[in-house]
Design an enzyme around this catalytic site. Structure first.
Site, PDB file in Angstrom:
ATOM      1  N   THR A  27       1.000  -1.284   0.042  1.00  0.00           N
ATOM      2  CA  THR A  27      -0.102  -0.097   0.009  1.00  0.00           C
ATOM      3  C   THR A  27       0.747   1.109  -0.112  1.00  0.00           C
ATOM      4  OG1 THR A  27      -0.121   0.326   2.427  1.00  0.00           O
ATOM      5  CG2 THR A  27      -1.727  -1.204   1.432  1.00  0.00           C
ATOM      6  N   GLU A  44      -6.346  -2.536   0.469  1.00  0.00           N
ATOM      7  CA  GLU A  44      -6.678  -3.752   1.280  1.00  0.00           C
ATOM      8  C   GLU A  44      -8.034  -4.492   0.688  1.00  0.00           C
ATOM      9  OE1 GLU A  44      -6.069  -0.987   2.524  1.00  0.00           O
ATOM     10  OE2 GLU A  44      -4.273  -0.972   4.068  1.00  0.00           O
ATOM     11  N   LYS A  64      -9.970  16.722  15.427  1.00  0.00           N
ATOM     12  CA  LYS A  64     -10.395  16.503  16.648  1.00  0.00           C
ATOM     13  C   LYS A  64     -10.389  17.822  17.422  1.00  0.00           C
ATOM     14  CE  LYS A  64     -10.164  11.616  16.581  1.00  0.00           C
ATOM     15  NZ  LYS A  64      -9.201  10.522  16.531  1.00  0.00           N
ATOM     16  N   TRP A  71     -15.744  16.838  16.263  1.00  0.00           N
ATOM     17  CA  TRP A  71     -15.016  16.130  15.129  1.00  0.00           C
ATOM     18  C   TRP A  71     -15.143  16.922  13.713  1.00  0.00           C
ATOM     19  CZ3 TRP A  71     -15.172  10.149  14.649  1.00  0.00           C
ATOM     20  CH2 TRP A  71     -14.299   9.652  15.625  1.00  0.00           C
TER      21      TRP A  71
END
Lengths: 560, 560
Positions: free
Chosen positions: B187, B334, B444, B449
């Site tokens: 990756t 993935e 955050k 958020w």
């Protein structure tokens, strides 16, 4: 082969190919789409709840993983639910053939050892007299569309809707090995006792994926897509209605189930429910076109895959005139059932009409993951020239692994590591299959092979002929000779006789369309031809009826 | 679950899901269709012969089942051949990332233990200095498009075309377990060292089938079909170019490989080869539209799936104006890589233009066999109301089973029996996914958020803004605060400043499109944004560059 990089799958990420997993997509994307049967219109969300309830109720009655649960039912939403809930529990769904003679039905139920039988109350008169000879069946469950449940001498364990009422929709379907048996049924076989075949979850899921890829990407128009409305016109007891109820569910289609098979019901549902995609055998298509009132129903949105028997040209022409997008397919019970499906490209549907008909009657192409071969008796490939013939054999991940309780027949089925279809054919340069005959319908006459299908096909081209059946009958000199049975349109009954048929075949011999050895000695005109329970011409019955020997030394007609 | 009906598969009919079996269909149906690279136009028939020859030559050189064979190559027919021949031998194809810095590339080649390296001669200057630190590589094979093979200090085992010349096309590819590892790659990860993932034959075949069903049946127009011409604009080293070379081969498409990535090459091939289907990241689409001469090329037949990063609205509008059928998709290494693909129904493409753009930028729907969930930290589903957010987790038969040599990270990846995407999103009532942010890109701030993607999306709606990147930077009082980096069209450089950006965001806050806590304290204008090797904005680099602390106690702008 030794390999150090084979993954051992621990439970965390193992994902077996289970029928259960066909439900994730429709539940996420089409939860409010409906499955229709008579007055019932269940959404996929309700369908999923009903599966849980059914499995929960069956579990409460003692049904366990590995048990065989047989269903005797018309095509319905209930049957569709059984397609899913029973295998999803780990049990085996037996789709019992409602059209079999009682003794054969008994044989099939006893052979699988079915311990639960779900039966429509319409079949009580059939099953009640047999019950004492079904020692394994400990639970009878009734499926009912009548206002009142009829009285019965059977020890009934419950009624379907009441069971669903009592069950819990939150039943948790277990994970298990994808090679677990999911379904079983018996081939309607044209010889001997019905033969049992069986399919695993893996086989059914892979058949769904491969055939959907094939149909989905076949043409620029999108042969099947999410806006389609599906109704089978092939019975649900017959090879899972060709697997399409599973495929239609995966892509979240509106589905319509017709109950008993009657052309007026089909026509009404096509009109009222907007059916656009269906499957059937030629006989059903013929019935649909000829039914009273058929002309008044718009069939121009209908896409139809026709299999089970060769698709006659006149029928395709008649269907095209009604705007039906009709193509042939080829399969058999042992193949789950798909072996090939025909598709036409855009260019092929905008050219010459006769050429188009010739293409539409082709059995078509093998779907992804299928290796289809035409081989000689030593398993060597014949040339892919559209001419050389041999037995059609295949490998694919969804082919039956054998026959129930018959290791010898299973071994013959898989001789040389390919499934033997018992059909004879050729392959074009572009991979399209042509079927010449059933191996056992081939007429072996004086060292020559005569294709009964080719001869039938030629006779069907004569105007006025609606059906034709060719069988081989014993001949002392030639071994076998063809006998032709012909069914005529009423208005042609005076004008077409034995001589006209023979003259027509002779013209085809002269054009080189068929060998002169195919010239029929005997031609009989019949008012009807016997059909098997799935609508094919029953050659087994014809052979029994006409097994009359010709006089010894009689010359084949073409050689006269 | 105990079950007495699990099939034990003897060799006669066992059919493992191997990459080899993807070839049966194209060889039967499209043997004369071509695969194009520069002057090379190989038919599928030739392609199959070349696979045999390549495998035969590699075997002669000592390559065995289980060996890792790495490839460092531009997009080419050769790479396409390696996709098949190497796994079909039972060896593992490592698609090495040509865009990685040398030290990382070295790391990835050593981590897999690759013993054979096929490299384009263009990469000789990269590999020659590293060769002494590649102790496992015993065979270097050169891939060459130049008139002369350049000299090299590497101990060369052969040149690709010469090997194919020397090999036998009749090499018999073996059967083996479908869970055998087929491919491996790393990756491009936005944090730490590249992580190795790997996929089995079974995973690749099922990814092909499920995504083709999804795309095939998606719309009445037939989103992808046999008449399409495919050219990837996603690199072949990157998750098998999203698996599409495998899918395109299965359905026998004409395929075009472009070599190096340059918009003028892409445009020329689209025009000259009639390309109709492609995949890319937003950056490449932008380059394609902005390239000199782009307007002169008809792009109206192009169907395009765009993934790798959020698809900006202005880019979709610009593409639609050129007639491109563009839709978003969402995936990751993935996931092999597909998690969702967007499709529009016919009705959705004939309505309001703005609504259509909103639909086209959606990540879309999970394909068949994928269970996609959005869950809270206790793995409970959040409501499917398009609002509630949580981490996106998934199960499907093609998801990576773990990371190479990293059991701890593998365990985290599959915590709770679902693959954790690390992305935050919501699901609509109809199953469409919306991605809010990467878990690690969420800012955050004082218990709130803030979605960096939402804020970027809002800033991108301001006319003149071509790119925007939002990262969280440390703040003593609030924990983190957003920093906005903006790239403008040249003609807007005078007129858009920090205040205009903030005023634009404020209007969005007032409309309720984003929380007031998202009001950026810092806005920086940049001439360029760093990209990862696959064309995404490199936030890791940006974070390193801008890790500047705000003065303690600085008030969030919106609260001023």
């Amino acid at each position: 082969m030794p390999n150090n990089l084979i993954e051992i799958t621990p439970s965390a990420y193992d994902y077996p190919l289970l029928i259960r997993h066909l439900l994730d997509t429709p539940l996420a994307r089409s939860p409010d789409q409906v499955i229709v049967y008579r007055e019932h219109r269940h959404t996929y969300r309700q369908f999923r709840h009903r599966l849980g309830s059914l499995a929960s109720a069956l579990t409460d009655l003692g049904v366990k993983a590995g048990d065989v649960v047989a269903v005797l039912e018309w095509d319905s939403h209930r049957y569709h639910e059984c397609y899913f809930a029973i295998p999803m529990m780990g049990a085996v769904l037996q789709t019992a053939n409602i059209a079999l003679p009682p003794e054969q039905l008994l044989y099939t139920l006893n052979e699988t050892g079915a311990s639960t039988l779900l039966l429509n109350v319409d079949f009580l008169p059939l099953i009640e007299p047999l019950a004492s000879r079904l020692p394994n069946v400990t639970r009878f469950i009734l499926l009912n569309d009548r206002p009142e449940l009829p009285a019965t001498t059977l020890p009934v364990a419950g009624e379907y809707e009441a069971l669903i009422e009592s069950g819990s929709p939150f039943f948790v379907f277990p994970d298990f090995d994808e090679r677990t048996r999911a379904t079983t049924f018996h081939t309607t076989g044209t010889t001997g006792q019905p033969k049992g075949v069986y399919f695993s979850h893996r086989q059914i899921v892979l058949h769904v994926l491969a055939t959907l890829v094939d149909i989905g990407v076949a043409t620029a128009q999108g042969r099947v897509h999410r806006d389609d409305v599906y109704m089978p016109m092939t019975p649900m007891f017959h090879v899972h209605s060709w697997g399409v109820p599973y495929s239609a569910t995966l892509i979240g289609l509106k589905q319509v189930y017709a109950g008993r098979y009657a052309p007026d019901v089909f026509l009404r549902l096509i009109r009222d429910e907007g059916v656009t995609f269906t499957t059937c055998v030629p006989t059903i298509l013929q019935m649909l076109l000829n039914a009273p009132g058929s002309e008044g129903v718009d069939l121009s949105k209908l896409k139809m895959i026709v299999g089970g028997a060769a698709l006659p040209r006149p029928l395709v022409k008649a269907a095209l005139e009604r705007g039906i997008d009709v193509c042939a397919a080829y399969g058999q019970s042992e193949a789950c059932p798909t072996l090939t499906i025909m598709h036409l490209s855009t260019a092929q549907t905008t050219g010459d009409a006769d050429t188009e008909v010739e293409l539409r009657i082709k059995p078509g192409y093998a779907p992804p993951l299928m290796e289809l071969r035409v081989v000689d008796s030593d398993m060597r490939d014949v040339a892919h020239d559209g001419k050389a013939t041999g037995e059609i054999v295949a490998r694919a991940p969804w082919l039956a692994t054998g026959y129930l309780n018959d290791p010898k027949a299973s071994e013959r089925l898989w001789a040389g590591r390919y499934l033997h279809t018992g059909d004879v054919g050729s392959i074009d340069l572009d991979g399209a299959l042509h079927i010449t005959d059933r191996l056992k319908d081939i007429i072996k006459s004086g060292g020559e092979w005569i294709s009964s299908i080719d001869l039938e096909d030629i006779i069907l081209r004569l105007e006025g002929v609606t059906r034709a059946a060719v069988i081989g009958i014993h001949d002392d000199k030639w071994g076998e000779r063809p006998l032709v049975l012909v069914h005529l349109l009423p208005e042609f009954k005076g004008s077409i006789g034995r001589d006209e048929i023979r003259a027509h075949v002779k013209r085809s011999v002269e054009k080189g369309l068929i060998s002169k050895f195919a010239m029929p000695d005997r031609v009989e005109f019949v008012d009807a031809l016997p059909l098997t329970s799935v609508g094919k011409i029953d050659k087994k019955k014809l052979r029994a009826e006409y097994r009359v020997q010709l006089p010894a030394g009689h010359m084949p007609a073409a050689a006269e």
